[in-house]
Design a protein around this motif. Structure first.
Motif, PDB file in Angstrom:
ATOM      1  N   MET A  18      -0.513   2.160  -9.397  1.00  0.00           N
ATOM      2  CA  MET A  18       0.395   2.258 -10.530  1.00  0.00           C
ATOM      3  C   MET A  18      -0.288   2.016 -11.870  1.00  0.00           C
ATOM      4  O   MET A  18       0.255   2.368 -12.915  1.00  0.00           O
ATOM      5  N   GLU A  19      -1.492   1.432 -11.853  1.00  0.00           N
ATOM      6  CA  GLU A  19      -2.252   1.281 -13.093  1.00  0.00           C
ATOM      7  C   GLU A  19      -2.725   2.634 -13.617  1.00  0.00           C
ATOM      8  O   GLU A  19      -3.009   2.786 -14.810  1.00  0.00           O
ATOM      9  N   HIS A  20      -2.818   3.617 -12.741  1.00  0.00           N
ATOM     10  CA  HIS A  20      -3.322   4.938 -13.125  1.00  0.00           C
ATOM     11  C   HIS A  20      -2.217   5.888 -13.585  1.00  0.00           C
ATOM     12  O   HIS A  20      -2.516   6.981 -14.071  1.00  0.00           O
ATOM     13  N   VAL A  21      -0.954   5.482 -13.413  1.00  0.00           N
ATOM     14  CA  VAL A  21       0.160   6.393 -13.688  1.00  0.00           C
ATOM     15  C   VAL A  21       0.890   5.959 -14.952  1.00  0.00           C
ATOM     16  O   VAL A  21       1.285   4.797 -15.086  1.00  0.00           O
ATOM     17  N   ILE A  22       1.055   6.891 -15.888  1.00  0.00           N
ATOM     18  CA  ILE A  22       1.813   6.607 -17.106  1.00  0.00           C
ATOM     19  C   ILE A  22       2.789   7.743 -17.379  1.00  0.00           C
ATOM     20  O   ILE A  22       2.636   8.857 -16.874  1.00  0.00           O
ATOM     21  N   CYS A  23       3.799   7.423 -18.162  1.00  0.00           N
ATOM     22  CA  CYS A  23       4.776   8.418 -18.600  1.00  0.00           C
ATOM     23  C   CYS A  23       4.689   8.508 -20.122  1.00  0.00           C
ATOM     24  O   CYS A  23       4.723   7.479 -20.813  1.00  0.00           O
TER      25      CYS A  23
ATOM     26  N   PHE B 195      -0.789  -0.473  -3.852  1.00  0.00           N
ATOM     27  CA  PHE B 195       0.296  -0.174  -4.776  1.00  0.00           C
ATOM     28  C   PHE B 195      -0.047  -0.545  -6.217  1.00  0.00           C
ATOM     29  O   PHE B 195       0.098   0.278  -7.133  1.00  0.00           O
ATOM     30  N   ASP B 196      -0.483  -1.784  -6.445  1.00  0.00           N
ATOM     31  CA  ASP B 196      -0.746  -2.243  -7.814  1.00  0.00           C
ATOM     32  C   ASP B 196      -1.840  -1.415  -8.477  1.00  0.00           C
ATOM     33  O   ASP B 196      -1.734  -1.055  -9.651  1.00  0.00           O
ATOM     34  N   ASN B 197      -2.898  -1.124  -7.729  1.00  0.00           N
ATOM     35  CA  ASN B 197      -3.999  -0.337  -8.286  1.00  0.00           C
ATOM     36  C   ASN B 197      -3.549   1.085  -8.597  1.00  0.00           C
ATOM     37  O   ASN B 197      -3.889   1.657  -9.637  1.00  0.00           O
TER      38      ASN B 197
ATOM     39  N   ALA C  70       5.252   4.656 -15.492  1.00  0.00           N
ATOM     40  CA  ALA C  70       6.016   5.539 -14.619  1.00  0.00           C
ATOM     41  C   ALA C  70       6.349   4.780 -13.338  1.00  0.00           C
ATOM     42  O   ALA C  70       5.641   3.849 -12.951  1.00  0.00           O
ATOM     43  N   SER C  71       7.421   5.161 -12.696  1.00  0.00           N
ATOM     44  CA  SER C  71       7.806   4.521 -11.438  1.00  0.00           C
ATOM     45  C   SER C  71       7.129   5.218 -10.275  1.00  0.00           C
ATOM     46  O   SER C  71       6.643   6.354 -10.390  1.00  0.00           O
TER      47      SER C  71
ATOM     48  N   ASP D  76       0.851  -1.191   0.000  1.00  0.00           N
ATOM     49  CA  ASP D  76       0.000   0.000   0.000  1.00  0.00           C
ATOM     50  C   ASP D  76       0.887   1.240   0.000  1.00  0.00           C
ATOM     51  O   ASP D  76       2.020   1.202   0.486  1.00  0.00           O
ATOM     52  N   VAL D  77       0.355   2.325  -0.543  1.00  0.00           N
ATOM     53  CA  VAL D  77       1.125   3.561  -0.646  1.00  0.00           C
ATOM     54  C   VAL D  77       0.310   4.726  -0.096  1.00  0.00           C
ATOM     55  O   VAL D  77      -0.851   4.909  -0.466  1.00  0.00           O
ATOM     56  N   ILE D  78       0.918   5.486   0.802  1.00  0.00           N
ATOM     57  CA  ILE D  78       0.341   6.744   1.269  1.00  0.00           C
ATOM     58  C   ILE D  78       1.350   7.835   0.946  1.00  0.00           C
ATOM     59  O   ILE D  78       2.503   7.754   1.372  1.00  0.00           O
TER      60      ILE D  78
END
Length: 209
Positions: free
Chosen positions: A141-146, A137-139, A198-199, A122-124
């Motif tokens: 990063m699905e929303h972030v792109i470069c 976390f997985d959910n 994206a990272s 999880d990420v806060i």
């Protein structure tokens, strides 16, 4: 609870075996066999004096004490800082293996976000006390792109999705956050944009800077 940093002043004049002897007294759940196995992993000798060994070896001693303490909550403060790349990989593996078996809580402070993101479930993300993101976390990063492409195309993107932009003249790149439908991605590609993942570090920097 056990707290370990990359250097502990109280260990300075002690041999490693004495540090472990004192840890056994301090932590009723101390696991001497576990400590000895980790000594082999980090190639330490119990006769070595803590104050005379390298920074990386000092850090390894802290790792061993934290892991072998058996405490339900273990806090590592920048514990990786003295470890080289190989030793850090060993530390991450040890941490994950132990967590999977014991479900103990490990709190690790670190500036190496990109290197450690494999540990996160999880990420806060917070900025000045305000929570910006609180998601798995997985959910997340699905929303972030470069995206990379010609500057005029990047500049024309919907600003609501743009977290950050880097303009290098004719070409630019941007970190975007949103709910992406396939047709939206295809439209960006048709405009000549290169789309990649994206990272977490890029997301963090973009959101808090």
């Amino acid at each position: 609870m056990c707290f370990m940093a990359d250097w502990v002043s109280g260990f300075a004049g002690l041999r490693i075996r004495e540090i472990f002897r004192r840890a056994k007294v301090a932590y009723p759940t101390w696991n001497q066999g576990y400590a000895e196995r980790l000594m082999e992993v980090f190639e330490l000798n119990e006769r070595q004096i803590y104050g005379n060994i390298s920074k990386g070896q000092m850090t390894a001693v802290g790792v061993i004490v934290g892991m072998a303490s058996g405490c339900e909550i273990v806090l590592f403060d920048e514990i990786y800082s003295g470890l080289d790349a190989v030793a850090r990989e060993q530390f991450y593996k040890i941490l994950l293996d132990d967590y999977e078996k014991s479900q103990r809580t490990f709190v690790v402070s670190s500036h190496l976000i990109e290197e450690m993101d494999r540990l996160f479930t999880d990420v806060i993300i917070m900025k000045k006390g305000k929570i910006l993101v609180n998601e798995e976390f997985d959910n997340l990063m699905e929303h972030v792109i470069c995206v990379k492409g010609r500057t005029e195309v990047i500049e024309a993107l919907d600003e609501r999705n743009v977290l950050s932009k880097e303009n290098t003249g004719v070409w630019s790149r941007a970190v975007l956050y949103g709910q992406w439908r396939q047709q939206e991605l295809e439209k960006m590609q048709q405009q000549g944009l290169e789309i990649g993942k994206a990272s977490l570090q890029e997301l963090f920097v973009a959101m808090v800077s």
